[in-house]
Design a protein around this motif. Sequence first.
Motif, PDB file in Angstrom:
ATOM      1  N   PHE A   4       0.831  -1.203   0.000  1.00  0.00           N
ATOM      2  CA  PHE A   4       0.000   0.000   0.000  1.00  0.00           C
ATOM      3  C   PHE A   4       0.868   1.255   0.000  1.00  0.00           C
ATOM      4  O   PHE A   4       0.613   2.202  -0.761  1.00  0.00           O
ATOM      5  CB  PHE A   4      -0.927  -0.024   1.223  1.00  0.00           C
ATOM      6  N   ILE A   5       1.916   1.252   0.811  1.00  0.00           N
ATOM      7  CA  ILE A   5       2.840   2.389   0.862  1.00  0.00           C
ATOM      8  C   ILE A   5       3.560   2.538  -0.469  1.00  0.00           C
ATOM      9  O   ILE A   5       3.710   3.652  -0.990  1.00  0.00           O
ATOM     10  CB  ILE A   5       3.825   2.229   2.027  1.00  0.00           C
ATOM     11  N   THR A   6       3.983   1.416  -1.051  1.00  0.00           N
ATOM     12  CA  THR A   6       4.659   1.448  -2.349  1.00  0.00           C
ATOM     13  C   THR A   6       3.732   2.007  -3.419  1.00  0.00           C
ATOM     14  O   THR A   6       4.159   2.801  -4.269  1.00  0.00           O
ATOM     15  CB  THR A   6       5.128   0.035  -2.739  1.00  0.00           C
ATOM     16  N   LEU A   7       2.467   1.617  -3.382  1.00  0.00           N
ATOM     17  CA  LEU A   7       1.488   2.119  -4.345  1.00  0.00           C
ATOM     18  C   LEU A   7       1.311   3.634  -4.207  1.00  0.00           C
ATOM     19  O   LEU A   7       1.252   4.355  -5.217  1.00  0.00           O
ATOM     20  CB  LEU A   7       0.148   1.407  -4.139  1.00  0.00           C
ATOM     21  N   ILE A   8       1.244   4.124  -2.978  1.00  0.00           N
ATOM     22  CA  ILE A   8       1.099   5.574  -2.756  1.00  0.00           C
ATOM     23  C   ILE A   8       2.321   6.318  -3.279  1.00  0.00           C
ATOM     24  O   ILE A   8       2.196   7.370  -3.912  1.00  0.00           O
ATOM     25  CB  ILE A   8       0.863   5.865  -1.262  1.00  0.00           C
ATOM     26  N   VAL A   9       3.516   5.785  -3.035  1.00  0.00           N
ATOM     27  CA  VAL A   9       4.746   6.438  -3.497  1.00  0.00           C
ATOM     28  C   VAL A   9       4.787   6.481  -5.020  1.00  0.00           C
ATOM     29  O   VAL A   9       5.096   7.523  -5.618  1.00  0.00           O
ATOM     30  CB  VAL A   9       5.986   5.724  -2.919  1.00  0.00           C
ATOM     31  N   ILE A  10       4.465   5.373  -5.668  1.00  0.00           N
ATOM     32  CA  ILE A  10       4.477   5.331  -7.136  1.00  0.00           C
ATOM     33  C   ILE A  10       3.442   6.282  -7.710  1.00  0.00           C
ATOM     34  O   ILE A  10       3.712   7.010  -8.677  1.00  0.00           O
ATOM     35  CB  ILE A  10       4.262   3.887  -7.628  1.00  0.00           C
ATOM     36  N   ALA A  11       2.244   6.298  -7.118  1.00  0.00           N
ATOM     37  CA  ALA A  11       1.194   7.210  -7.594  1.00  0.00           C
ATOM     38  C   ALA A  11       1.610   8.668  -7.400  1.00  0.00           C
ATOM     39  O   ALA A  11       1.372   9.512  -8.281  1.00  0.00           O
ATOM     40  CB  ALA A  11      -0.109   6.926  -6.858  1.00  0.00           C
ATOM     41  N   SER A  12       2.248   8.965  -6.283  1.00  0.00           N
ATOM     42  CA  SER A  12       2.687  10.346  -6.025  1.00  0.00           C
ATOM     43  C   SER A  12       3.749  10.775  -7.028  1.00  0.00           C
ATOM     44  O   SER A  12       3.691  11.886  -7.564  1.00  0.00           O
ATOM     45  CB  SER A  12       3.221  10.471  -4.603  1.00  0.00           C
ATOM     46  N   LEU A  15       2.084  11.441 -10.317  1.00  0.00           N
ATOM     47  CA  LEU A  15       1.419  12.749 -10.366  1.00  0.00           C
ATOM     48  C   LEU A  15       2.428  13.878 -10.572  1.00  0.00           C
ATOM     49  O   LEU A  15       2.182  14.813 -11.346  1.00  0.00           O
ATOM     50  CB  LEU A  15       0.630  12.987  -9.075  1.00  0.00           C
ATOM     51  N   ILE A  16       3.552  13.796  -9.884  1.00  0.00           N
ATOM     52  CA  ILE A  16       4.569  14.839 -10.020  1.00  0.00           C
ATOM     53  C   ILE A  16       5.134  14.861 -11.439  1.00  0.00           C
ATOM     54  O   ILE A  16       5.256  15.927 -12.057  1.00  0.00           O
ATOM     55  CB  ILE A  16       5.683  14.637  -8.970  1.00  0.00           C
ATOM     56  N   ILE A  17       5.451  13.707 -11.970  1.00  0.00           N
ATOM     57  CA  ILE A  17       6.002  13.629 -13.332  1.00  0.00           C
ATOM     58  C   ILE A  17       4.974  14.108 -14.348  1.00  0.00           C
ATOM     59  O   ILE A  17       5.307  14.847 -15.283  1.00  0.00           O
ATOM     60  CB  ILE A  17       6.473  12.193 -13.631  1.00  0.00           C
ATOM     61  N   TYR A  18       3.716  13.702 -14.169  1.00  0.00           N
ATOM     62  CA  TYR A  18       2.666  14.151 -15.083  1.00  0.00           C
ATOM     63  C   TYR A  18       2.496  15.670 -15.008  1.00  0.00           C
ATOM     64  O   TYR A  18       2.307  16.336 -16.024  1.00  0.00           O
ATOM     65  CB  TYR A  18       1.350  13.457 -14.763  1.00  0.00           C
ATOM     66  N   GLY A  19       2.581  16.224 -13.815  1.00  0.00           N
ATOM     67  CA  GLY A  19       2.464  17.669 -13.659  1.00  0.00           C
ATOM     68  C   GLY A  19       3.582  18.418 -14.379  1.00  0.00           C
ATOM     69  O   GLY A  19       3.353  19.457 -14.991  1.00  0.00           O
ATOM     70  N   ALA A  30      -1.089  21.911 -13.856  1.00  0.00           N
ATOM     71  CA  ALA A  30       0.185  21.241 -13.583  1.00  0.00           C
ATOM     72  C   ALA A  30       0.599  21.446 -12.122  1.00  0.00           C
ATOM     73  O   ALA A  30       1.074  20.506 -11.476  1.00  0.00           O
ATOM     74  CB  ALA A  30       1.269  21.777 -14.514  1.00  0.00           C
ATOM     75  N   ASN A  31       0.413  22.650 -11.614  1.00  0.00           N
ATOM     76  CA  ASN A  31       0.756  22.923 -10.208  1.00  0.00           C
ATOM     77  C   ASN A  31      -0.086  22.089  -9.251  1.00  0.00           C
ATOM     78  O   ASN A  31       0.403  21.655  -8.207  1.00  0.00           O
ATOM     79  CB  ASN A  31       0.582  24.409  -9.894  1.00  0.00           C
ATOM     80  N   LYS A  32      -1.341  21.839  -9.607  1.00  0.00           N
ATOM     81  CA  LYS A  32      -2.201  21.006  -8.761  1.00  0.00           C
ATOM     82  C   LYS A  32      -1.698  19.566  -8.720  1.00  0.00           C
ATOM     83  O   LYS A  32      -1.692  18.927  -7.664  1.00  0.00           O
ATOM     84  CB  LYS A  32      -3.641  21.044  -9.263  1.00  0.00           C
ATOM     85  N   TYR A  33      -1.294  19.036  -9.870  1.00  0.00           N
ATOM     86  CA  TYR A  33      -0.779  17.664  -9.909  1.00  0.00           C
ATOM     87  C   TYR A  33       0.530  17.537  -9.128  1.00  0.00           C
ATOM     88  O   TYR A  33       0.729  16.580  -8.374  1.00  0.00           O
ATOM     89  CB  TYR A  33      -0.568  17.200 -11.354  1.00  0.00           C
ATOM     90  N   ILE A  34       1.407  18.490  -9.295  1.00  0.00           N
ATOM     91  CA  ILE A  34       2.684  18.460  -8.581  1.00  0.00           C
ATOM     92  C   ILE A  34       2.457  18.581  -7.072  1.00  0.00           C
ATOM     93  O   ILE A  34       3.048  17.848  -6.271  1.00  0.00           O
ATOM     94  CB  ILE A  34       3.617  19.580  -9.094  1.00  0.00           C
TER      95      ILE A  34
END
Length: 84
Positions: A4-12, A15-19, A30-34
């Motif tokens: 679960f922690i790994t999933l949150i880190v990957i998702a975060s 989001l940062i890379i997508y932003g 973009a600022n919201k995603y980051i």
Amino acid sequence: MKYFITLIVIASFGLIIYGFSLEENEQHLANKYIGSGTLGLFLIAMPLFLIKESKGKKMKDYMLTDENIRKMQGKSPKKSETQE
């Protein structure tokens, strides 16, 4: 919990890379995603990781008390004055 922690880190990180990859005209989005990715890392993933890893450990062992400093220096613990 570990996954679960790994999933949150990957998702975060996702989001940062997508932003950062959004176009110049979508800067507000973009600022919201980051920001969301950063919040996910530091307000959700990090506390969960710290709780998981510190379970069953004594916090006194990690505090810099006079007794622990003397142990690190190889000296015998100082006797308190009330024991005399």
